[in-house]
Design a protein around this motif. Structure first.
Motif, mmCIF file in Angstrom:
data_model
loop_
_atom_site.group_PDB
_atom_site.id
_atom_site.type_symbol
_atom_site.label_atom_id
_atom_site.label_comp_id
_atom_site.label_asym_id
_atom_site.label_seq_id
_atom_site.Cartn_x
_atom_site.Cartn_y
_atom_site.Cartn_z
ATOM 1 N N UNK A 181 0.825 -1.207 0.000
ATOM 2 C CA UNK A 181 0.000 0.000 0.000
ATOM 3 C C UNK A 181 0.859 1.256 0.000
ATOM 4 N N UNK A 182 2.168 1.109 0.214
ATOM 5 C CA UNK A 182 3.020 2.277 0.394
ATOM 6 C C UNK A 182 3.821 2.633 -0.848
ATOM 7 N N UNK A 183 4.150 1.657 -1.664
ATOM 8 C CA UNK A 183 4.955 1.925 -2.846
ATOM 9 C C UNK A 183 6.433 1.803 -2.604
ATOM 10 N N UNK A 184 6.871 1.587 -1.369
ATOM 11 C CA UNK A 184 8.294 1.432 -1.076
ATOM 12 C C UNK A 184 8.665 -0.038 -1.057
ATOM 13 N N UNK A 185 9.874 -0.344 -1.477
ATOM 14 C CA UNK A 185 10.345 -1.729 -1.480
ATOM 15 C C UNK A 185 10.677 -2.165 -0.061
ATOM 16 N N UNK A 186 10.862 -3.472 0.111
ATOM 17 C CA UNK A 186 11.178 -4.015 1.431
ATOM 18 C C UNK A 186 12.547 -3.517 1.875
ATOM 19 N N UNK A 187 12.606 -3.021 3.098
ATOM 20 C CA UNK A 187 13.861 -2.477 3.620
ATOM 21 C C UNK A 187 14.538 -3.423 4.595
ATOM 22 N N UNK A 188 13.777 -4.307 5.190
ATOM 23 C CA UNK A 188 14.337 -5.210 6.180
ATOM 24 C C UNK A 188 14.753 -6.524 5.531
ATOM 25 N N UNK A 189 15.533 -7.297 6.277
ATOM 26 C CA UNK A 189 15.828 -8.661 5.844
ATOM 27 C C UNK A 189 14.538 -9.482 5.854
ATOM 28 N N UNK A 190 14.563 -10.621 5.179
ATOM 29 C CA UNK A 190 13.336 -11.381 5.019
ATOM 30 C C UNK A 190 13.045 -12.391 6.099
ATOM 31 N N UNK A 191 14.060 -12.936 6.725
ATOM 32 C CA UNK A 191 13.874 -14.076 7.636
ATOM 33 C C UNK A 191 14.087 -13.658 9.084
ATOM 34 N N UNK A 192 13.070 -13.933 9.939
ATOM 35 C CA UNK A 192 11.725 -14.450 9.676
ATOM 36 C C UNK A 192 10.752 -13.300 9.394
ATOM 37 N N UNK A 193 9.516 -13.644 9.048
ATOM 38 C CA UNK A 193 8.497 -12.638 8.739
ATOM 39 C C UNK A 193 7.934 -12.050 10.034
ATOM 40 N N UNK A 194 8.166 -10.754 10.245
ATOM 41 C CA UNK A 194 7.646 -10.100 11.445
ATOM 42 C C UNK A 194 6.123 -9.990 11.383
ATOM 43 N N UNK A 195 5.565 -9.745 10.193
ATOM 44 C CA UNK A 195 4.102 -9.720 10.043
ATOM 45 C C UNK A 195 3.497 -11.036 10.545
ATOM 46 N N UNK A 196 4.075 -12.155 10.120
ATOM 47 C CA UNK A 196 3.558 -13.463 10.522
ATOM 48 C C UNK A 196 3.723 -13.665 12.027
ATOM 49 N N UNK A 197 4.859 -13.246 12.564
ATOM 50 C CA UNK A 197 5.090 -13.368 14.001
ATOM 51 C C UNK A 197 4.055 -12.580 14.778
ATOM 52 N N UNK A 198 3.815 -11.332 14.387
ATOM 53 C CA UNK A 198 2.822 -10.505 15.074
ATOM 54 C C UNK A 198 1.429 -11.115 15.007
ATOM 55 N N UNK A 199 1.023 -11.502 13.793
ATOM 56 C CA UNK A 199 -0.340 -12.001 13.601
ATOM 57 C C UNK A 199 -0.576 -13.296 14.368
ATOM 58 N N UNK A 200 0.357 -14.227 14.279
ATOM 59 C CA UNK A 200 0.171 -15.528 14.937
ATOM 60 C C UNK A 200 0.229 -15.372 16.454
ATOM 61 N N UNK A 201 1.125 -14.558 16.972
ATOM 62 C CA UNK A 201 1.213 -14.380 18.424
ATOM 63 C C UNK A 201 -0.083 -13.799 18.986
ATOM 64 N N UNK A 202 -0.632 -12.791 18.298
ATOM 65 C CA UNK A 202 -1.898 -12.195 18.735
ATOM 66 C C UNK A 202 -3.034 -13.208 18.627
ATOM 67 N N UNK A 203 -3.052 -13.965 17.530
ATOM 68 C CA UNK A 203 -4.125 -14.947 17.333
ATOM 69 C C UNK A 203 -4.071 -16.057 18.376
#
Length: 530
Positions: A127-149
């Motif tokens: 949604x932002x138009x900027x490329x990924x700036x962080x390293x890929x491993x592991x996925x922080x999005x996945x970590x956040x979502x699964x921990x909350x779930x």
């Protein structure tokens, strides 16, 4: 993670030449990275194949928009609402979960410096138009979502849950939909590989279970601690910040880790201090911020949230520029007596006079000036950026590495799938080979393309078929290194005072939420009637 527009000035992390990592990383970090690199590259064509088969304009919009629900910014904006609506314990638990997820996933990212899957053959959809700036491993999005779930589902299934059965079922269904959308969306949007999200999910599940099992005991420790006991928390947090690995590239993982370390510090010490306040309720836990919907009503509740958010923004808008102005002279004095421990990629105070006030940074909590753009994004969820090809200095390194790899394979007549390092030399790593198939065209696209080939599209501009570019996209021109890197923007200067500034500002945000906003509510008539 939520990024500002200044992020586009920084290179994607994790894709530099082999010599770069060999010199920047100690052997105990470099060795596992080199063993895992073939896996990251091996799965990229499969990711591209899946992306081409399932992509539609509707899914592009859906996964690009829902990705925002797994960012640090989303949680930082809405977590205060839990505190102000009487769910102080739940809010504190979610802060611990998210802070742990961001810190430890960022710790691993900077430790191993593993790249994201390449584009092309993947397209990166955001949604932002900027490329990924962080390293890929592991996925922080996945970590956040699964921990909350995991934490939410454990609470809903707990014998102590007082949620009605029908509401419980609806909440669990929403939770499963949420976590599935985030995790699958990271693959669909070309931002992560299978390995990234699997490990991110495992890390998130562990964090959620630990918080559910030991969170009440930790709450009891915080709320009943003496002054000496509560001081253990800032000491531990400062130690964790200090031992955070130095990345090989200019990666913002450390910035996010510092921000959430500050949030944890603020929420724990702030909760401990609020228990001594005359405003604090002892039920259901000591230190609960007073709230009762029946006595306040909807209108006052909305006003409470608005006033509270304004208090947080006021703290941020005043404190950050103030610290950036007064800290450089202090840092220069400390530097002269050798009391500073500088970090890589941060300019020391002796090398600059002032810090610009309009720094473009990767902020966890948005600036007040960012609100209009956030509202625009919410109003136009079908608008997103689709990036194709190298966009940064790091992508340029990988483009050159793949061209050199193919050149060496052509000269030696070796199999195109034989293991090789970033410079095309055999590295002795594990052999991960595929039978020749349609996937080869995606592998052929790795290392092709032209830098800065990004665009912002809506549904009317996205092709309904063959969403990926053909293998010849961008060509494989024998472009020398100077020409490739001439199209890449350099990252902005980062200043040593930004680390302390971020720690203080983000530690102050939960302090404002817990200890400043409630008295303000009482003063302006938004408190709970006695």
């Amino acid at each position: 993670m939520g990024k500002t527009n200044g992020a586009k000035d920084q290179p994607d992390a994790g894709l530099r030449s082999l010599d770069h990592y060999a010199t920047q990383l100690p052997l105990w970090r470099y060795w596992p990275r080199q063993k895992l690199i073939p896996l990251v590259r091996y799965e990229t064509p499969y990711l591209a194949w899946v992306q081409e088969k399932v992509r539609t304009p509707t899914l592009d919009s859906y996964f690009a928009f829902t990705a925002n629900l797994g960012t640090h910014t989303f949680f930082m904006v809405f977590l205060p609402f839990l505190f102000w609506c009487g769910h102080t314990s739940l809010g504190r638990g979610l802060v611990h979960i998210l802070a742990s997820g961001v810190f430890f996933s960022g710790f691993i990212k900077d430790l191993l410096c593993l790249p994201r899957p390449l584009s092309p053959p993947l397209q990166r959809i955001t949604m932002s138009g900027s490329a990924a700036l962080e390293y890929g491993f592991p996925s922080t999005h996945s970590t956040n979502a699964v921990s909350v779930a995991v934490y939410a589902i454990a609470l809903l299934n707990s014998p102590d849950s007082t949620v009605p059965a029908q509401t419980n079922f609806i909440l669990q269904a929403i939770t499963y939909l949420y976590v599935t959308s985030i995790v699958l969306g990271r693959l669909y949007c070309g931002m992560h590989g299978f390995f990234d999200v699997i490990v991110g999910c495992i890390l998130g599940a562990l964090i959620g279970l630990v918080q559910f099992s030991y969170g009440p005991a930790f709450d009891e420790y915080i709320l009943s601690a003496t002054l000496k006991e509560i001081l253990v928390i800032p000491i531990v947090i400062l130690i964790l910040v200090r031992i955070h690995p130095e990345p090989a590239d200019d990666c913002p993982c450390f910035d996010d880790s510092v921000a959430f370390a500050g949030v944890t510090l603020g929420v724990d010490v702030g909760s401990w201090y609020f228990t001594t306040s005359s405003l604090a309720w002892a039920d259901p836990l000591p230190g609960t911020i007073p709230y009762n919907y029946e006595s306040i009503g909807l209108i006052k509740t909305v006003f409470r949230l608005v006033v509270g958010v304004l208090c947080v923004f006021a703290w941020r808008e005043i404190t950050k520029p103030t610290l950036l102005r007064i800290l450089p002279p202090i840092f220069r004095s400390l530097e002269k007596v050798g009391l500073l421990l500088p970090r890589r990629f941060f300019t020391t105070a002796s090398r600059y006079t002032t810090v610009p006030t309009n720094l473009k940074d990767n902020e966890v909590f948005p600036n007040f000036s960012d609100i209009p753009s956030i509202i625009t994004t919410i109003r136009h969820p079908r608008r997103r950026a689709i990036s194709i090809g190298p966009q940064s200095e790091a992508d340029a390194y990988e483009t050159l590495a793949y061209r050199e790899k193919r050149r060496r394979e052509s000269l030696s007549g070796s199999n195109r799938d034989s293991p090789a390092d970033e410079n095309g030399r055999p590295n002795g790593g594990p052999v991960l080979s595929r039978k020749p198939s349609k996937l080869d065209q995606y592998e052929h696209m790795m290392g092709t393309g032209s830098p800065n080939s990004s665009m912002v599209e809506d549904d009317s501009n996205i092709p309904r078929s063959s969403p990926l570019p053909p293998p010849e996209y961008g060509g494989i021109r024998r472009t020398d290194e100077k020409e490739v890197f001439s199209q890449i923007k350099k990252p902005r200067v980062r200043y040593d005072v930004e680390v302390v500034t971020k720690l203080v500002v983000y530690a102050g945000i939960p302090w404002v939420v817990i200890n400043v906003a409630p008295p303000v509510f009482e003063m302006i008539g938004l408190g709970v009637p006695s």
